[in-house]
Design a protein around this motif. Structure first.
Motif, PDB file in Angstrom:
ATOM      1  N   VAL A  66      -1.411   4.208  -0.465  1.00  0.00           N
ATOM      2  CA  VAL A  66      -0.789   2.879  -0.611  1.00  0.00           C
ATOM      3  C   VAL A  66      -0.013   2.517   0.660  1.00  0.00           C
ATOM      4  O   VAL A  66      -0.075   1.386   1.153  1.00  0.00           O
ATOM      5  N   ILE A  67       0.698   3.506   1.220  1.00  0.00           N
ATOM      6  CA  ILE A  67       1.438   3.261   2.471  1.00  0.00           C
ATOM      7  C   ILE A  67       0.465   2.814   3.563  1.00  0.00           C
ATOM      8  O   ILE A  67       0.701   1.832   4.278  1.00  0.00           O
ATOM      9  N   THR A  68      -0.665   3.523   3.687  1.00  0.00           N
ATOM     10  CA  THR A  68      -1.655   3.182   4.717  1.00  0.00           C
ATOM     11  C   THR A  68      -2.184   1.769   4.513  1.00  0.00           C
ATOM     12  O   THR A  68      -2.307   0.993   5.462  1.00  0.00           O
ATOM     13  N   ALA A  69      -2.484   1.420   3.259  1.00  0.00           N
ATOM     14  CA  ALA A  69      -3.028   0.083   2.981  1.00  0.00           C
ATOM     15  C   ALA A  69      -2.001  -0.999   3.313  1.00  0.00           C
ATOM     16  O   ALA A  69      -2.332  -2.036   3.909  1.00  0.00           O
ATOM     17  N   LEU A  70      -0.733  -0.755   2.965  1.00  0.00           N
ATOM     18  CA  LEU A  70       0.311  -1.755   3.253  1.00  0.00           C
ATOM     19  C   LEU A  70       0.522  -1.916   4.756  1.00  0.00           C
ATOM     20  O   LEU A  70       0.761  -3.013   5.242  1.00  0.00           O
ATOM     21  N   LYS A  71       0.437  -0.800   5.495  1.00  0.00           N
ATOM     22  CA  LYS A  71       0.594  -0.876   6.956  1.00  0.00           C
ATOM     23  C   LYS A  71      -0.583  -1.604   7.583  1.00  0.00           C
ATOM     24  O   LYS A  71      -0.429  -2.415   8.485  1.00  0.00           O
TER      25      LYS A  71
ATOM     26  N   GLN B 136      10.108   2.243   5.156  1.00  0.00           N
ATOM     27  CA  GLN B 136       9.633   1.436   6.289  1.00  0.00           C
ATOM     28  C   GLN B 136       8.651   0.354   5.837  1.00  0.00           C
ATOM     29  O   GLN B 136       8.781  -0.806   6.219  1.00  0.00           O
ATOM     30  N   VAL B 137       7.652   0.735   4.993  1.00  0.00           N
ATOM     31  CA  VAL B 137       6.669  -0.294   4.606  1.00  0.00           C
ATOM     32  C   VAL B 137       7.277  -1.323   3.661  1.00  0.00           C
ATOM     33  O   VAL B 137       6.897  -2.491   3.677  1.00  0.00           O
TER      34      VAL B 137
END
Length: 769
Positions: A400-405, A443-444
Motif C-alpha cells: 500500500v505504501i508503494t502504491a501511494l508513493k 511519510q505517505v
C-alpha cells in the motif's frame, strides 16, 4: 524473512546517497555564478553510484515535498569521463527534453521513462544517441514523445494567436537500435505505426503494447523465435490475434488481461483458446487473463472436482484447459474473473479477489502501470483488513505504501490506500511493525494530506495519524505535521469530523514536548488558529469537543512558554475566556482547561499586570468556590491568584475586591480540598511551584504551593517524589520551615512532604550488591 527485511537499517550506500542529494552543494557540487550546479573537478563516479543518485533523486522529487528539485541536476552527468550512467528510471513531469539531452553522451543500457508527459519528439532524437548500447527501453505513458511543435509557414495573423501546433512525427523508427531486446510502448499515442516503428529490431525478447488498439498483429511473428514476453493489456482481441499469439512458441510470459470497466469488449475467452495456448506455448510460465469474460464453461463440474487439500497439480486443475500443462504456472492472473474462486488452480501465485493472498498478488503485479486495477484491489484489501485479520500484514503495508508513493496524484488510490492504512496500522497490528515501517506510513500519509485537499483523503489521513503514539512517533516530522493540521483548521469551509480529529491531534502534539517545539508551533500561528476556532464555536453557542480540545491545546502550548502566553493575551484570549465562562457556566471540563491555561499565563511575571483588573480578579475569586471537576477548577483559580499575590501588596492596583478578602477566600478554598484527590493535571517541572516557597510576602501562596506538592507526592509518589528531589525541592522546604513568616500548618505540611520523599527513597534504594 519479510519482517527482517523491513526491520533492517538502511544500507550505508542509501544513507550516503540521500545525504548527498539533500546537500549537493556541500558534497559533490559547487555553485557556478550562484545558480548553476557544477560537479567538483576531482570527482569520478562509477555507474553503480551515478545510477543510484539519479534514481533516488527522481524518487525524492516525487515523494518528499520538502526536497527541492534542481534545474541543472541532469547536467552533472553530462560527461562520461567523470560520471557513468547505465540503468536509469525516470518518471512523470520531473524529466524534460533538456534533461535527457544533458546525458546524451552516456552509454545507457537501460532507460525507463514512465508517464513522462513533458517529453516531446526532441527526446526521440536524443534516444538515437543511446541506440548503440540500449538493451531495455520503456516509453510507457509518454504520450507526447511522438509530437513536435511546427511553425506554420509565413507568419499570418493567426501566427500570434497560435504560433505553434502539435504535429505527429511519422518517420521515426528504431533503426540502429541493434541491441534492443526489451521494449515497453504502453499507452502509445494513436496514429503511430507500430509495425514500421518496430520492424528494424532484429531480435526482440519482450514487448509491451498495453492500451494500444491494433487490429493486425501479424508482424509479431517476425520474432517468433526470440519473443519470450508479450503484454497486450486492454487490447480488444479477435480470432486473428489469437492465431498470431499461438505461433509465438518461445513465449514464457503472456498477458492478454484487460480492465473490465474501461470499455465494451466484443471478444470473449473460450475453452478452445486456452487449450490452443496450452498446446502451442509449451514454455509458458506466466499467463494473465484478468478481467475477461469466459464465454463457455472452462471449469470442471463441481462433482468431479476432487475436494480435500487444495492442489496446484495440473492434473487436478478445476480449470479444464490447464490440465494439459506440463507443470504449474509461476503466475496466473485471474483478477476480476470467476475462475479465481475455484478450488484447484495450477499456479504458485494467483492474482484474484478470492482471499488476501490473491488480492496482495494483484496489488503487487499491477501497481506500477495499472492504477485503475490497483485501486480496486486495494479496496478489497481494505475490506479484508476491516472485517477480518490480515495474515500478511507487513507485505500488505509495504504494497500500500508503494502504491501511494507511486500514484501520489491518483485520487482513487489515495482514497482507498489511506483508508486501508488506517486499518493496517491500528493497535492490534502494532507489535508487528518496525519503527522504519511506521515512519514510512507517516511519510505517505503526510504526502496525501499535502497533495489532496479532498475531504475523504484528509479524514482518512488524520484518522491514521491517531493510530500513532503522539507526539513521540511524529516528532521526526514535527513541523510538517503541525503545518498540515493548522492548514486544515484554517480552511474557511470545514468538515466537522475532520475539524474534531485535527484539533485532537494538535492538542496531543503539543502535550509533553520540549519548549522549543512549542515556541516553533506558536510562531506557525497555532495560538491564533485555536482562538479562531473558539470564536466560531462561541458565535454558534456550541460547547463541543472542538471547543474543549482547543482550550486544552492552548493550555498545553502555553506550558512554561512565555511567548505563547503573550500571544494568547495579545489575540484577546482573556475576552474569549470571560465570554466562554458566561456562555457555558455548567461546562466543568471547559472551565478546567481554561483555568489551567490561565495558570500558565500567571506564571509569567511580565504578563501578570494584564490579569490585574477588578473583573478578572473577581472571576478568579468566585471560581475558588467552584466544585467543578473535583478540585481542579478551584485549584487552578487558586494557583493563578497565588502567583498574583506573590507580587506583593504594591502590585495590587485595584480597589475592589480587597487583597485581604481574596486571601481569606483562598485559605478557605485550600482547607476545603481533600488531600487525597486524584488529579487531572500533569507537571513536567515543579519550578513554577517551587519559586513560591522561599518568600514572606504571601503566606497563602506558599501554602498553596506546599499543598500542591503534598497532594502530588502522596497520590503519585513514583512519578513526583523523584521529580521533587531532582529539582532541589527538599532544601527549599527545609529552609521554609525555618522562616518566621510561614504559617504553622504550612510548615506541618512541608514536614510531611519531606518525610514522604525520604521514605520513598529508602523503599526504592537498590540494596543488591
Amino acid at each position: 524473512s519479510l519482517k527482517m527485511a523491513s526491520d533492517s537499517p538502511e544500507s550505508l550506500m542509501t544513507l550516503c546517497t540521500d545525504y548527498c542529494l539533500r546537500n549537493l552543494e556541500g558534497t559533490l557540487c559547487y555553485l557556478l555564478d550562484n545558480e548553476t550546479l557544477r560537479l567538483h573537478p576531482d570527482i569520478f563516479l562509477p555507474s553503480e553510484i551515478c545510477d543510484k543518485l539519479v534514481n533516488e533523486y527522481v524518487e525524492l522529487v516525487k515523494t518528499d515535498s520538502i526536497f527541492e528539485p534542481h534545474e541543472s541536476f541532469f547536467t552533472l552527468f553530462s560527461d562520461p569521463r567523470s560520471t557513468r550512467l547505465a540503468r536509469i528510471h525516470l518518471r512523470e513531469h520531473i524529466v524534460q527534453d533538456q534533461d535527457l539531452e544533458a546525458i546524451r553522451k552516456q552509454d545507457l543500457v537501460e532507460l525507463y521513462l514512465t508517464n513522462c508527459e513533458k517529453l516531446t519528439a526532441k527526446s526521440l532524437q536524443t534516444l538515437v544517441s543511446f541506440s548503440h548500447t540500449l538493451i531495455s527501453l520503456s516509453l510507457f505513458g509518454c504520450c507526447n514523445i511522438f509530437y513536435e511543435e511546427e511553425n506554420p509557414g509565413g507568419c499570418e495573423d493567426d501566427c500570434l494567436v497560435n504560433p505553434t501546433r502539435q504535429v505527429l512525427v511519422k518517420d521515426f523508427t528504431f533503426e540502429g537500435f541493434s541491441r534492443l531486446r526489451f521494449l515497453n510502448l504502453g499507452r502509445l499515442i494513436e496514429g503511430v505505426n507500430v509495425e514500421t516503428l518496430l520492424r528494424p529490431l532484429a531480435s526482440l525478447a519482450a514487448l509491451d503494447l498495453s492500451g494500444i488498439q491494433l487490429n493486425d498483429v501479424g508482424f509479431l511473428t517476425q520474432w517468433k523465435d526470440s519473443l519470450v514476453s508479450l503484454v497486450l493489456y486492454n487490447m480488444d482481441l479477435s480470432e486473428e490475434h489469437i492465431q498470431v499469439i499461438a505461433q509465438l512458441h518461445k513465449l514464457r510470459h503472456l498477458d492478454i488481461s484487460r480492465d473490465h470497466l474501461s470499455s465494451y469488449y466484443k471478444f470473449k475467452l473460450t475453452r478452445r483458446v486456452l487449450n490452443l495456448f496450452v498446446e502451442n506455448l509449451v514454455n509458458l510460465t506466466s499467463l494473465d487473463i484478468s478481467g475477461h469474460t469466459m464465454l463457455e464453461n472452462c471449469t470442471i463440474p463441481s462433482m468431479e472436482e476432487k475436494m480435500g487439500q487444495t492442489s496446484i497439480e495440473p492434473a487436478k486443475s478445476s480449470i479444464a484447459p490447464f490440465r494439459g500443462l506440463k507443470r504449474p504456472l509461476q503466475f496466473l492472473g485471474l483478477f476480476e474473473t470467476s475462475l479465481c474462486r475455484l478450488t484447484h488452480i495450477p499456479a504458485y501465485k494467483v492474482s484474484g479477489d478470492k482471499n488476501e493472498e490473491q488480492v496482495l498478488n494483484a496489488i503487487e503485479a499491477y501497481t506500477e502501470h495499472r492504477p485503475e486495477i490497483t485501486s480496486r484491489a486495494i479496496n478489497l484489501l481494505f475490506d479484508i483488513a476491516r472485517i477480518e485479520r490480515c495474515s500478511q500484514l507487513l507485505r500488505a503495508l509495504q504494497l500500500v505504501i508503494t502504491a501511494l508513493k507511486c500514484h501520489k496524484d491518483d485520487k482513487n488510490i489515495q482514497v482507498t490506500g489511506s483508508a486501508a492504512l488506517f486499518y493496517l496500522t491500528n493497535s492490534e497490528y502494532r507489535m508487528e511493525q518496525s519503527v522504519k515501517l511506521r515512519r514510512q506510513v507517516i511519510q505517505v500519509v503526510l504526502n496525501g494530506m499535502e497533495s489532496y485537499q479532498e475531504v475523504t483523503v484528509q479524514r482518512n489521513c488524520c484518522l491514521t495519524l491517531c493510530n500513532f503514539s503522539i507526539p513521540e512517533e511524529l516528532e521526526f516530522q514535527y513541523r510538517r505535521v503541525n503545518e498540515l493540521l493548522l492548514n486544515i483548521l484554517n480552511q474557511s469551509r470545514q468538515d466537522e469530523s475532520i475539524q474534531r480529529i485535527a484539533v485532537h491531534l494538535c492538542n496531543a502534539l503539543v502535550c509533553q514536548v520540549d519548549n522549543d517545539h512549542k515556541e516553533a508551533v506558536g510562531k506557525m500561528g497555532f495560538v491564533m488558529t485555536m482562538l479562531k476556532l473558539i470564536q466560531k464555536k462561541l458565535a454558534d453557542k456550541t460547547c463541543d469537543q472542538v471547543m474543549e480540545f482547543s482550550w486544552s491545546a492552548l493550555w498545553n502550548i502555553t506550558d512554561e512558554t512565555p511567548d505563547n502566553c503573550e500571544m494568547f493575551l495579545n489575540y484577546s484570549g482573556m475576552k474569549l475566556f470571560l465570554e466562554c465562562l458566561k456562555e457555558f457556566p455548567e461546562k466543568q471540563e471547559l472551565h478546567r482547561n481554561m483555568l489551567g491555561l490561565l495558570g500558565n499565563v500567571a506564571e509569567v511575571k511580565e504578563l501578570r499586570p494584564q490579569l490585574m483588573t477588578s473583573q478578572f480578579i473577581s472571576v478568579f475569586s468566585n471560581l475558588l468556590e467552584s466544585k467543578a471537576d473535583g478540585i481542579e477548577v478551584s485549584y487552578n483559580a487558586c494557583g493563578v491568584l497565588s502567583h498574583i499575590m506573590f507580587d506583593g501588596p504594591e502590585a495590587w492596583g485595584i480597589c475592589e475586591p480587597h487583597r485581604e478578602e481574596v486571601v481569606k477566600r483562598m485559605w478557605a478554598a485550600i482547607q476545603s480540598w481533600d488531600i487525597n484527590s486524584r488529579r487531572n493535571i500533569n507537571y513536567r517541572s515543579f519550578e513554577p511551584i517551587l519559586r513560591l516557597l522561599p518568600q514572606g510576602i504571601s503566606p497563602v501562596s506558599q501554602h498553596w504551593a506546599t499543598w500542591a506538592l503534598y497532594n502530588l507526592v502522596s497520590v503519585y509518589p513514583d512519578k513526583y517524589c523523584p521529580l521533587l528531589i531532582k529539582e532541589g525541592g527538599i532544601p527549599l522546604l527545609k529552609d521554609m520551615i525555618k522562616t518566621a513568616s510561614a504559617r504553622q500548618e504550612t510548615k506541618e505540611m512541608a514536614r510531611k512532604v519531606i518525610e514522604h520523599c525520604s521514605n520513598f527513597k529508602e523503599e526504592n534504594m537498590d540494596t543488591s550488591r
